[in-house]
Each structure stands twice: as C-alpha cells, then as structure tokens.
Design an enzyme around this catalytic site. Structure first.
Site, PDB file in Angstrom:
ATOM      1  CG  ASP A 141      -2.074   0.950   1.089  1.00 16.54           C
ATOM      2  OD1 ASP A 141      -2.355   1.392  -0.042  1.00 16.54           O
ATOM      3  OD2 ASP A 141      -2.698   1.277   2.121  1.00 16.54           O
ATOM      4  CG  HIS A 181      -0.362   2.424  -9.356  1.00 15.88           C
ATOM      5  ND1 HIS A 181      -0.596   2.006  -8.064  1.00 15.88           N
ATOM      6  CD2 HIS A 181      -1.420   3.204  -9.690  1.00 15.88           C
ATOM      7  CE1 HIS A 181      -1.752   2.506  -7.653  1.00 15.88           C
ATOM      8  NE2 HIS A 181      -2.267   3.249  -8.611  1.00 15.88           N
ATOM      9  CG  LEU A 237       9.208 -16.775  -3.883  1.00 16.55           C
ATOM     10  CD1 LEU A 237       9.274 -16.827  -2.366  1.00 16.55           C
ATOM     11  CD2 LEU A 237       9.505 -15.356  -4.376  1.00 16.55           C
TER      12      LEU A 237
HETATM   13  C1  IPE Z   1      -5.462  -2.630  -0.128  1.00 13.23           C
HETATM   14  O1  IPE Z   1      -5.134  -1.282  -0.266  1.00 13.23           O
HETATM   15  C2  IPE Z   1      -5.371  -3.321  -1.442  1.00 13.23           C
HETATM   16  C3  IPE Z   1      -4.036  -3.411  -2.014  1.00 13.23           C
HETATM   17  C4  IPE Z   1      -2.919  -2.988  -1.489  1.00 13.23           C
HETATM   18  C5  IPE Z   1      -3.954  -4.082  -3.270  1.00 13.23           C
HETATM   19  P1  IPE Z   1      -6.249  -0.161  -0.449  1.00 13.23           P
HETATM   20  O2  IPE Z   1      -5.522   1.114  -0.596  1.00 13.23           O
HETATM   21  O3  IPE Z   1      -7.174  -0.548  -1.531  1.00 13.23           O
HETATM   22  O4  IPE Z   1      -7.030  -0.242   0.934  1.00 13.23           O
HETATM   23  P2  IPE Z   1      -7.805   0.872   1.751  1.00 13.23           P
HETATM   24  O5  IPE Z   1      -8.784   1.509   0.813  1.00 13.23           O
HETATM   25  O6  IPE Z   1      -6.780   1.848   2.229  1.00 13.23           O
HETATM   26  O7  IPE Z   1      -8.447   0.147   2.890  1.00 13.23           O
HETATM   27  C1  IPE Z   2      -1.558   0.302  -3.410  1.00 10.89           C
HETATM   28  O1  IPE Z   2      -1.355   1.663  -3.399  1.00 10.89           O
HETATM   29  C2  IPE Z   2      -1.796  -0.234  -4.797  1.00 10.89           C
HETATM   30  C3  IPE Z   2      -3.181  -0.612  -5.079  1.00 10.89           C
HETATM   31  C4  IPE Z   2      -4.147  -0.661  -4.214  1.00 10.89           C
HETATM   32  C5  IPE Z   2      -3.488  -0.964  -6.450  1.00 10.89           C
HETATM   33  P1  IPE Z   2      -2.573   2.700  -3.400  1.00 10.89           P
HETATM   34  O2  IPE Z   2      -2.944   2.972  -4.800  1.00 10.89           O
HETATM   35  O3  IPE Z   2      -3.663   2.215  -2.525  1.00 10.89           O
HETATM   36  O4  IPE Z   2      -1.864   3.968  -2.763  1.00 10.89           O
HETATM   37  P2  IPE Z   2      -2.476   4.943  -1.667  1.00 10.89           P
HETATM   38  O5  IPE Z   2      -2.933   4.098  -0.527  1.00 10.89           O
HETATM   39  O6  IPE Z   2      -3.605   5.668  -2.296  1.00 10.89           O
HETATM   40  O7  IPE Z   2      -1.330   5.814  -1.292  1.00 10.89           O
HETATM   41 MG    MG Z   3      -4.079   2.423  -0.574  1.00 15.80          MG
END
Ligand code: IPE
Ligand code: IPE
Ligand code: MG
Length: 242
Positions: A20, A37, A131
């Site tokens: 995240d 990303h 892995l």
């Molecule tokens: C969880 O992160 C999903 C992934 C890392 C793939 P999100 O960014 O979607 O989760 P919330 O919205 O903060 O709970």
């Molecule tokens: C995690 O990073 C990747 C996915 C959920 C696809 P985020 O896109 O949730 O990044 P933040 O949480 O908004 O910083």
């Molecule tokens: Mg996120």
C-alpha cells in the site's frame, strides 16, 4: 545494516504483503498516481529477489483488491496496463529464478488477454519449486470465503461431502490458497493499520507488522526489519508457553 545478521533469524516460511501507498508516494512528489504504481512494480521485483535470497518459501502479494475496481476508470486502466506489461516482461525472468507464479482472485473481471497472460505465467512456471509467488488480483477475502462456501455446499448436495465431516481442515481445502500454508507474517506498508479484505481466513494466527514506509520505497532492508520484528514475537496459538 541488519540484513547481514538475518542468518541468525528464523525466516518465516510464508510472508504476505499488503503493498500500500503507491498513490501517496506519487502525490508527495507532485506526480500522477500511475507513477507510484510504476515504482511499486520495481519494489515487487526487489522484494521477490530479497525473498529468494532470504530463503522465504511462500510470498503472497496483495496487488489489486475486489474493491479497487471502484477506483476512477483511468486509474484502473493504468493498473491493467501495468499488469499486462508485468506479466509479459517478467514471466521469463521469474521462470529463470525458479519462481512459481500463481494468481488468486476473481478472473472474470479481467479482459481475456490478461486472463491468457495469467494462465501463461502459471503454466510456464508450474514445475518450479523455488519461491512460490502468489499474486492476489481482483481478490477479496470475503469473496473467497463465499466462493468456498458455494463449492462446499455443491459438494454436499452432490453427495461428495458429508455435512457431518465439515471442519476447519475441510473448509480450507475449498479456499484459493488450499495448497499453501497460512502466512506466518503479514506486512502492510504505508502506515495504514487494517486488513482491507485480504486473507481473512488464513491470517487467524499470523503475526502482523505495519511499516510506515510507502510501498515504492519498501526495499530488501525493510523486509529484513519486518523479519526481525517477527523474530521478537512469541507465537502462542492460544496455548501457554512453558
Ligand atoms: C489494499 O489497499 C489493497 C491493495 C494494497 C492491493 P487499499 O488502498 O485498496 O485499501 P484501503 O482503501 O486503504 O483500505
Ligand atoms: C496500493 O497503493 C496499490 C493498489 C491498491 C493498487 P494505493 O494505490 O492504494 O496507494 P495509496 O494508498 O492511495 O497511497
Ligand atoms: Mg491504498
């Protein structure tokens, strides 16, 4: 750095990661979320290599949740583009590293070319025993449990399974992760302290480590630190340690 001392540590057999913070990483730099990303994918490669180096057997990465489909379509499109490119360019590399790739989650939402690429990655690396890399894509823990319940119910009606025999072991066999052990360590990056519908059933006794580091900045050293933290924990599984 701690990494050199890792040889004295107990390496978790299965590490799961909620990757995240890509969006915030980009935002902090005044860049579009896609850049976060993109960098997140580089972090995936680093962490796969570090996991191989450290001797982790199973690595499960939460890359895209069932709920992430609700993001603006431009972001979803960018993520699909990156996923496509990752599968195209990394399958061969992963194969050479003896990595076995598996994807869990609802494939019906992906375009058919992505489904084909996923199938190709899985088939190509099927015989690898280094892995065991599981990517959770279009994945939700609740959805996985419902799907397990439906399949189990069907087996009961079809007479393949006796209602009396249903227990936690049998139920586990119906999950997408039936062939891999429960995670020993779950890491969530970016400072958020929640599970966000990741492996709900499987993490019953998993050690949780929350890192403040945003996913694109999460490196081998950060993984080593999380493993150190894991080594400071005492896993009791509800028992009393003597
Ligand atoms: C969880 O992160 C999903 C992934 C890392 C793939 P999100 O960014 O979607 O989760 P919330 O919205 O903060 O709970
Ligand atoms: C995690 O990073 C990747 C996915 C959920 C696809 P985020 O896109 O949730 O990044 P933040 O949480 O908004 O910083
Ligand atoms: Mg996120």
């Amino acid at each position: 750095m701690v990494v050199t001392e890792l040889s004295q540590q107990h390496i978790p057999r299965h590490i799961a990661i909620i990757m995240d913070g890509n969006g915030r990483w980009a935002q902090l730099r005044g860049k579009p979320r896609t850049d976060g990303h993109r960098r997140g994918i580089e972090a995936v490669k680093d962490i796969v290599d570090a996991s191989i180096e450290f001797g982790v057997k199973y690595l499960t990465l939460f890359a895209f949740s069932s709920e992430n489909w609700k993001r603006p379509s431009v972001e979803v499109d960018d993520l699909m583009w990156l996923l496509r490119r990752f599968l195209q360019s990394e399958t061969e590399t992963m194969h050479r590293k003896n990595v076995r790739i598996r994807v869990i989650g609802d494939r019906s939402n992906f375009s058919s070319d992505i489904v084909k690429l996923i199938e190709h990655s899985e088939e190509k690396t099927l015989g690898n025993d280094g892995l065991y890399l599981t990517a959770a894509l279009s994945y939700g823990g609740r959805q996985e449990i419902i799907s397990a319940v439906k399949n189990l119910y069907k087996d009961v009606i079809d007479g393949k399974l006796l209602y009396e025999n249903i227990d936690t072991k049998i139920f586990t066999d119906y999950l997408a992760t039936s062939d891999i052990p429960d995670p020993d360590l779950l890491i969530r990056t970016s400072g958020e302290k929640r599970i966000s519908n990741f492996l709900l059933w499987q993490i019953a006794y998993t050690e949780l480590v929350f890192s403040e580091v945003l996913w694109p900045d999460f490196k081998r050293e950060n993984l080593a630190l999380a493993i150190e933290e894991y080594n400071r924990r005492e896993r009791r599984f509800g028992e009393v340690m003597v």
